[in-house]
Write a protein that holds these residues in place. Structure first.
Motif, PDB file in Angstrom:
ATOM      1  N   TRP A 157     -23.775 -30.090  22.859  1.00  0.00           N
ATOM      2  CA  TRP A 157     -24.702 -31.193  22.576  1.00  0.00           C
ATOM      3  C   TRP A 157     -24.348 -32.446  23.379  1.00  0.00           C
ATOM      4  CZ3 TRP A 157     -22.806 -35.779  21.038  1.00  0.00           C
ATOM      5  CH2 TRP A 157     -21.628 -35.834  20.301  1.00  0.00           C
ATOM      6  N   LEU A 158     -23.054 -32.619  23.727  1.00  0.00           N
ATOM      7  CA  LEU A 158     -22.661 -33.813  24.478  1.00  0.00           C
ATOM      8  C   LEU A 158     -23.238 -33.790  25.894  1.00  0.00           C
ATOM      9  CD1 LEU A 158     -21.002 -36.434  24.519  1.00  0.00           C
ATOM     10  CD2 LEU A 158     -19.034 -35.080  25.258  1.00  0.00           C
ATOM     11  N   TYR A 159     -23.271 -32.622  26.545  1.00  0.00           N
ATOM     12  CA  TYR A 159     -23.745 -32.527  27.932  1.00  0.00           C
ATOM     13  C   TYR A 159     -25.131 -31.886  28.025  1.00  0.00           C
ATOM     14  CZ  TYR A 159     -19.318 -33.985  29.957  1.00  0.00           C
ATOM     15  OH  TYR A 159     -18.223 -34.726  30.337  1.00  0.00           O
ATOM     16  N   GLU A 160     -25.823 -31.759  26.914  1.00  0.00           N
ATOM     17  CA  GLU A 160     -27.138 -31.117  26.942  1.00  0.00           C
ATOM     18  C   GLU A 160     -28.137 -31.918  27.766  1.00  0.00           C
ATOM     19  OE1 GLU A 160     -30.480 -29.389  23.783  1.00  0.00           O
ATOM     20  OE2 GLU A 160     -28.814 -30.646  23.087  1.00  0.00           O
ATOM     21  N   GLN A 161     -28.189 -33.234  27.568  1.00  0.00           N
ATOM     22  CA  GLN A 161     -29.152 -34.057  28.298  1.00  0.00           C
ATOM     23  C   GLN A 161     -28.754 -34.265  29.756  1.00  0.00           C
ATOM     24  OE1 GLN A 161     -30.784 -37.481  26.367  1.00  0.00           O
ATOM     25  NE2 GLN A 161     -30.226 -36.769  24.311  1.00  0.00           N
ATOM     26  N   ALA A 162     -27.505 -33.918  30.085  1.00  0.00           N
ATOM     27  CA  ALA A 162     -27.071 -33.975  31.481  1.00  0.00           C
ATOM     28  C   ALA A 162     -27.257 -32.639  32.184  1.00  0.00           C
ATOM     29  CB  ALA A 162     -25.605 -34.401  31.554  1.00  0.00           C
ATOM     30  N   GLY A 163     -27.872 -31.673  31.508  1.00  0.00           N
ATOM     31  CA  GLY A 163     -28.116 -30.375  32.129  1.00  0.00           C
ATOM     32  C   GLY A 163     -26.898 -29.488  32.177  1.00  0.00           C
ATOM     33  N   GLY A 164     -25.925 -29.726  31.324  1.00  0.00           N
ATOM     34  CA  GLY A 164     -24.695 -28.938  31.341  1.00  0.00           C
ATOM     35  C   GLY A 164     -24.856 -27.584  30.678  1.00  0.00           C
ATOM     36  N   ARG A 165     -24.268 -26.553  31.259  1.00  0.00           N
ATOM     37  CA  ARG A 165     -24.248 -25.203  30.699  1.00  0.00           C
ATOM     38  C   ARG A 165     -22.810 -24.886  30.317  1.00  0.00           C
ATOM     39  NH1 ARG A 165     -25.235 -20.982  33.421  1.00  0.00           N
ATOM     40  NH2 ARG A 165     -26.355 -19.868  31.773  1.00  0.00           N
ATOM     41  N   VAL A 166     -22.612 -24.569  29.042  1.00  0.00           N
ATOM     42  CA  VAL A 166     -21.275 -24.323  28.490  1.00  0.00           C
ATOM     43  C   VAL A 166     -21.209 -22.876  28.013  1.00  0.00           C
ATOM     44  CG1 VAL A 166     -19.517 -25.116  26.880  1.00  0.00           C
ATOM     45  CG2 VAL A 166     -21.221 -26.737  27.741  1.00  0.00           C
ATOM     46  N   VAL A 167     -20.160 -22.167  28.414  1.00  0.00           N
ATOM     47  CA  VAL A 167     -19.976 -20.761  28.069  1.00  0.00           C
ATOM     48  C   VAL A 167     -18.659 -20.622  27.316  1.00  0.00           C
ATOM     49  CG1 VAL A 167     -19.619 -18.427  28.961  1.00  0.00           C
ATOM     50  CG2 VAL A 167     -21.330 -19.923  30.013  1.00  0.00           C
ATOM     51  N   SER A 168     -18.686 -19.834  26.242  1.00  0.00           N
ATOM     52  CA  SER A 168     -17.462 -19.575  25.469  1.00  0.00           C
ATOM     53  C   SER A 168     -16.954 -18.172  25.776  1.00  0.00           C
ATOM     54  CB  SER A 168     -17.743 -19.709  23.965  1.00  0.00           C
ATOM     55  OG  SER A 168     -18.685 -18.733  23.542  1.00  0.00           O
ATOM     56  N   CYS A 169     -15.626 -18.030  25.835  1.00  0.00           N
ATOM     57  CA  CYS A 169     -14.969 -16.746  26.085  1.00  0.00           C
ATOM     58  C   CYS A 169     -13.821 -16.606  25.093  1.00  0.00           C
ATOM     59  CB  CYS A 169     -14.437 -16.657  27.514  1.00  0.00           C
ATOM     60  SG  CYS A 169     -15.697 -16.809  28.805  1.00  0.00           S
ATOM     61  N   VAL A 170     -14.070 -15.886  24.003  1.00  0.00           N
ATOM     62  CA  VAL A 170     -13.064 -15.760  22.943  1.00  0.00           C
ATOM     63  C   VAL A 170     -12.931 -14.302  22.551  1.00  0.00           C
ATOM     64  CG1 VAL A 170     -13.528 -18.069  22.049  1.00  0.00           C
ATOM     65  CG2 VAL A 170     -14.756 -16.135  21.101  1.00  0.00           C
ATOM     66  N   GLY A 171     -11.775 -13.947  22.023  1.00  0.00           N
ATOM     67  CA  GLY A 171     -11.550 -12.594  21.546  1.00  0.00           C
ATOM     68  C   GLY A 171     -12.426 -12.279  20.351  1.00  0.00           C
ATOM     69  N   GLY A 172     -12.755 -11.008  20.211  1.00  0.00           N
ATOM     70  CA  GLY A 172     -13.600 -10.586  19.113  1.00  0.00           C
ATOM     71  C   GLY A 172     -15.086 -10.646  19.412  1.00  0.00           C
ATOM     72  N   MET A 173     -15.478 -11.211  20.535  1.00  0.00           N
ATOM     73  CA  MET A 173     -16.878 -11.293  20.927  1.00  0.00           C
ATOM     74  C   MET A 173     -17.155 -10.302  22.059  1.00  0.00           C
ATOM     75  SD  MET A 173     -17.846 -13.559  18.752  1.00  0.00           S
ATOM     76  CE  MET A 173     -19.443 -14.170  19.252  1.00  0.00           C
ATOM     77  N   ASP A 174     -18.422 -10.166  22.418  1.00  0.00           N
ATOM     78  CA  ASP A 174     -18.834  -9.197  23.429  1.00  0.00           C
ATOM     79  C   ASP A 174     -18.384  -9.677  24.812  1.00  0.00           C
ATOM     80  OD1 ASP A 174     -19.993  -7.285  24.975  1.00  0.00           O
ATOM     81  OD2 ASP A 174     -22.039  -7.608  24.262  1.00  0.00           O
ATOM     82  N   ALA A 175     -17.412  -8.991  25.396  1.00  0.00           N
ATOM     83  CA  ALA A 175     -16.885  -9.399  26.702  1.00  0.00           C
ATOM     84  C   ALA A 175     -17.912  -9.192  27.813  1.00  0.00           C
ATOM     85  CB  ALA A 175     -15.606  -8.613  27.019  1.00  0.00           C
ATOM     86  N   ARG A 176     -18.754  -8.169  27.718  1.00  0.00           N
ATOM     87  CA  ARG A 176     -19.760  -7.939  28.764  1.00  0.00           C
ATOM     88  C   ARG A 176     -20.804  -9.054  28.766  1.00  0.00           C
ATOM     89  NH1 ARG A 176     -20.994  -1.399  28.356  1.00  0.00           N
ATOM     90  NH2 ARG A 176     -18.852  -0.717  28.840  1.00  0.00           N
ATOM     91  N   ARG A 177     -21.189  -9.517  27.603  1.00  0.00           N
ATOM     92  CA  ARG A 177     -22.139 -10.634  27.529  1.00  0.00           C
ATOM     93  C   ARG A 177     -21.521 -11.887  28.163  1.00  0.00           C
ATOM     94  NH1 ARG A 177     -22.870 -14.908  24.129  1.00  0.00           N
ATOM     95  NH2 ARG A 177     -25.003 -15.714  23.937  1.00  0.00           N
ATOM     96  N   GLU A 178     -20.244 -12.118  27.904  1.00  0.00           N
ATOM     97  CA  GLU A 178     -19.575 -13.266  28.510  1.00  0.00           C
ATOM     98  C   GLU A 178     -19.537 -13.140  30.035  1.00  0.00           C
ATOM     99  OE1 GLU A 178     -16.519 -14.048  24.738  1.00  0.00           O
ATOM    100  OE2 GLU A 178     -15.785 -13.246  26.645  1.00  0.00           O
ATOM    101  N   GLN A 179     -19.320 -11.931  30.538  1.00  0.00           N
ATOM    102  CA  GLN A 179     -19.316 -11.722  31.989  1.00  0.00           C
ATOM    103  C   GLN A 179     -20.687 -12.022  32.592  1.00  0.00           C
ATOM    104  OE1 GLN A 179     -17.912  -7.758  32.710  1.00  0.00           O
ATOM    105  NE2 GLN A 179     -15.846  -8.162  31.925  1.00  0.00           N
ATOM    106  N   ARG A 180     -21.743 -11.632  31.908  1.00  0.00           N
ATOM    107  CA  ARG A 180     -23.094 -11.922  32.422  1.00  0.00           C
ATOM    108  C   ARG A 180     -23.359 -13.427  32.447  1.00  0.00           C
ATOM    109  NH1 ARG A 180     -24.325  -7.369  29.103  1.00  0.00           N
ATOM    110  NH2 ARG A 180     -25.081  -8.752  27.446  1.00  0.00           N
ATOM    111  N   LEU A 181     -22.922 -14.146  31.428  1.00  0.00           N
ATOM    112  CA  LEU A 181     -23.120 -15.599  31.394  1.00  0.00           C
ATOM    113  C   LEU A 181     -22.307 -16.287  32.488  1.00  0.00           C
ATOM    114  CD1 LEU A 181     -23.044 -16.242  27.532  1.00  0.00           C
ATOM    115  CD2 LEU A 181     -25.045 -16.241  29.035  1.00  0.00           C
ATOM    116  N   LEU A 182     -21.082 -15.803  32.721  1.00  0.00           N
ATOM    117  CA  LEU A 182     -20.275 -16.385  33.804  1.00  0.00           C
ATOM    118  C   LEU A 182     -20.895 -16.107  35.162  1.00  0.00           C
ATOM    119  CD1 LEU A 182     -16.677 -15.470  32.519  1.00  0.00           C
ATOM    120  CD2 LEU A 182     -17.730 -17.741  32.550  1.00  0.00           C
TER     121      LEU A 182
END
Length: 598
Positions: free
Chosen positions: A95-120
């Protein structure tokens, strides 16, 4: 004082979220001398550190531009110790960088690693993750830090405590040396200082809180409760305060037990521990944040960095292991200027340890007993009379229905029905035995010993062994006898019996009287004021370490009549038939007699 922000996009984001007055740490990182420099920051929990380093990064990746440039490789890498904290930082920076057009990606254990790779692969400006998952993405080539301009280590002391030193060094070595390194920690220990010297250049140190200074917005109370009544004391505290609470336990088993017990009693409770999947942990936290759950039972996985804005109460069902754990657990309340309360449940056997723990953190706690059922009911009456259901203006439909009720029933009957309806969803308070234990007196100075008298040359006489090798009390205080089917043949000894009795019954050594060990059983005395609570504790479900039951004093039972002793019959060997051969046994006996004769 408004935020000293030059970028209009960030200023609009702060205003939309209601951030009008910056905290001390936020002002410190936005000072002119901190711009574009490495930072080593220590600040107490709940002081807005996430927003602080988010604003500090703006001068590096945003500058005077209103929007971030298009990029594939990330410009900022944020490392957090736990999954929950990483996801929380991801939400804050989004939310802090939303109006500046920022894209933020999270990479944490327990989540779908392939989805994170696609976002990266799709490109992003900021990556937030845990050390293990970030290292895995770097090794697989999914995360490249060639264009990384800043690295943030959030809760760096916790990452070192969890054993992520090798992962941190690997990630920092993969980032360009020209990057900014921002290191945020609650305390600057020796390991943190060494890490800063190795990976930071000309870092500016910012201390926004005095050392050994407890959180001023948190009120600490130590609750005296019997060792076997921790659960009952917890229930009464939750009922008495009736606010959103976070309960900390030391093990996953305790979390499961308390969670199931609170659900059975009617509490809206959720559990949070390392054995749960990430989706289950997220669901539990969201239920607590959104008000669908009132109580969260958690291990220390929830002690770091979690932001629960409406959390008013933290309860330590199990004592923390050290000062840092105490402060970080308690720091989940009293955040962003709100007042909070921290309750520490202390059994008699752990009082000394609790005093040392609170003293090491420079905390002056108020010692008190848990609320009784009568106090809880009185508090319920106060809440009912102040409930908005009685103070809110009624609608026309409600007035019409009320008039119909008054036609059928009198006002007193309707009021009584309202009270029953109000109480129907409230869990019943538990019966708690209040055990008042006075604080320990300081130890007196040991008097100097005189010369040892000369030992006489008398022969050593071993004392006669009696059935009472251990006597603790010589006064005439009323006592109650108990027995256990463990005696000398089972190696019974007061050295291990006393701690076991104290732990199972939730009593102290001073409340144990005489211990008499017999061949097949042991009888011991318990002080009469706590005998009833002791009997309830040893018969509680799950107590299998030692079988204990009420008994009578040794020798106090009715005399047993042995009855007439049966006559002994002498065995007579039948005579050998005349002319028969002697048996082998007879020959041996004859030879033995001959040897003795000659």
């Amino acid at each position: 004082m408004p935020f000293p922000i030059k970028n209009p996009a960030l200023a609009r984001a702060l205003a939309a979220r209601g951030y009008n007055d910056p905290t001390e740490v936020q002002l410190a990182v936005l000072a002119p001398e901190a711009e574009d420099r490495d930072l080593l920051v220590s600040a107490q929990t709940g002081s807005g550190k996430t927003v602080a380093f988010g604003l500090a990064l703006a001068s590096t990746i945003l500058g005077d531009a209103e929007r971030l440039p298009a990029t594939i490789l990330p410009l900022v890498l944020v490392i957090a110790p736990t999954r929950e904290l990483a996801l929380q930082v991801h939400a804050e920076l989004t939310w802090l960088y939303e109006q500046a057009g920022g894209r933020v990606v999270s990479c944490v254990g327990g989540m779908d690693a392939r989805r994170e790779q696609r976002l990266l692969a799709a490109g992003c400006h900021i990556v937030v993750g845990t050390p293990g998952r970030l290292q895995d993405h770097i090794n697989r080539g999914a995360l490249k830090l060639d264009e990384c301009e800043a690295v943030v280590l959030d809760e760096a002391d916790e990452m070192l405590d969890l054993g992520f030193k090798d992962e941190l060094e690997f990630i920092l070595s993969a980032a360009p040396e020209s990057r900014r390194t921002l290191l945020f920690s609650a305390t600057i220990a020796r390991e943190i200082a060494n890490l800063a010297r190795k990976y930071q250049q000309n870092a500016l140190r910012i201390d926004t809180v005095a050392r050994n200074q407890p959180h001023a917005d948190i009120e600490y109370r130590a609750i005296r409760v019997g060792g076997h009544e921790i659960e009952q004391g917890l229930v009464n505290l939750l009922r008495f305060h009736d606010s959103r609470a976070l309960v900390f336990c030391s093990t996953r088993d305790t979390v499961r037990h308390l969670h199931a017990s609170l659900l059975a009693r009617g509490f809206n409770a959720v559990a949070l521990s390392g054995e749960l999947s990430q989706s289950e942990r997220n669901t539990a936290l969201n239920a607590l944040r959104e008000g669908r759950a009132q109580v969260c039972i958690a291990t220390d996985v929830a002690a770091r960095g979690l932001d629960l804005p409406d959390l008013d109460l933290v309860i330590h069902a199990d004592l923390p292991t050290n000062k840092a754990s105490l402060l970080h657990r308690s720091g989940r309340t009293g955040r962003a200027g709100r007042k909070g309360m921290c309750l520490v449940l202390v059994s008699p056997s752990k009082r000394r340890r609790a005093e040392l723990l609170l003293g090491s953190a420079n905390i002056e706690a108020i010692w008190q007993d848990p609320p009784t059922a009568a106090q809880i009911k009185a508090r319920d009456q106060e809440r009912l009379l102040e409930d908005e259901i009685l103070t809110a203006a009624p609608s026309e439909d409600e007035l019409a229905l009320g008039a119909k009720l008054l036609e059928r029933q009198d006002a007193a009957t309707i009021a009584a029905a309202l009270i029953r309806l109000y109480r129907s969803h409230l869990p019943e308070p538990a019966n708690v035995t209040i055990q008042a234990h006075a604080p320990r007196e300081p130890f007196a100075a040991r008097p100097e010993r005189g010369p040892r008298p000369a030992r006489e040359n008398a022969p050593f006489e071993r004392p006669v062994r009696e059935n009472t090798p251990y006597e603790r009390r010589t006064d005439n205080a009323p006592m109650a006898w108990f027995r256990s089917p463990i005696g000398r043949k089972h190696n019974a000894d007061p050295k291990w019996l006393i701690p076991l009795i104290c732990r199972l019954g939730g009593i102290t050594k001073a409340e144990i009287g005489a211990i008499r060990i017999f061949d097949r059983e042991t009888k011991f005395e318990i002080s009469a004021p706590v005998a009833e609570a002791f009997a309830a504790a040893i018969t509680a479900p799950g107590v299998t370490d030692l079988l204990v039951e009420p008994s009578t004093a040794p020798g106090a039972g009715p005399a047993r009549d042995p009855g007439p002793r049966p006559e002994k019959t002498k065995f007579i060997r039948p005579a050998r038939p005349e002319g028969g051969k002697p048996t082998e046994q007879e020959r041996r006996r004859k030879n033995k007699v001959l040897k003795k004769t000659y």
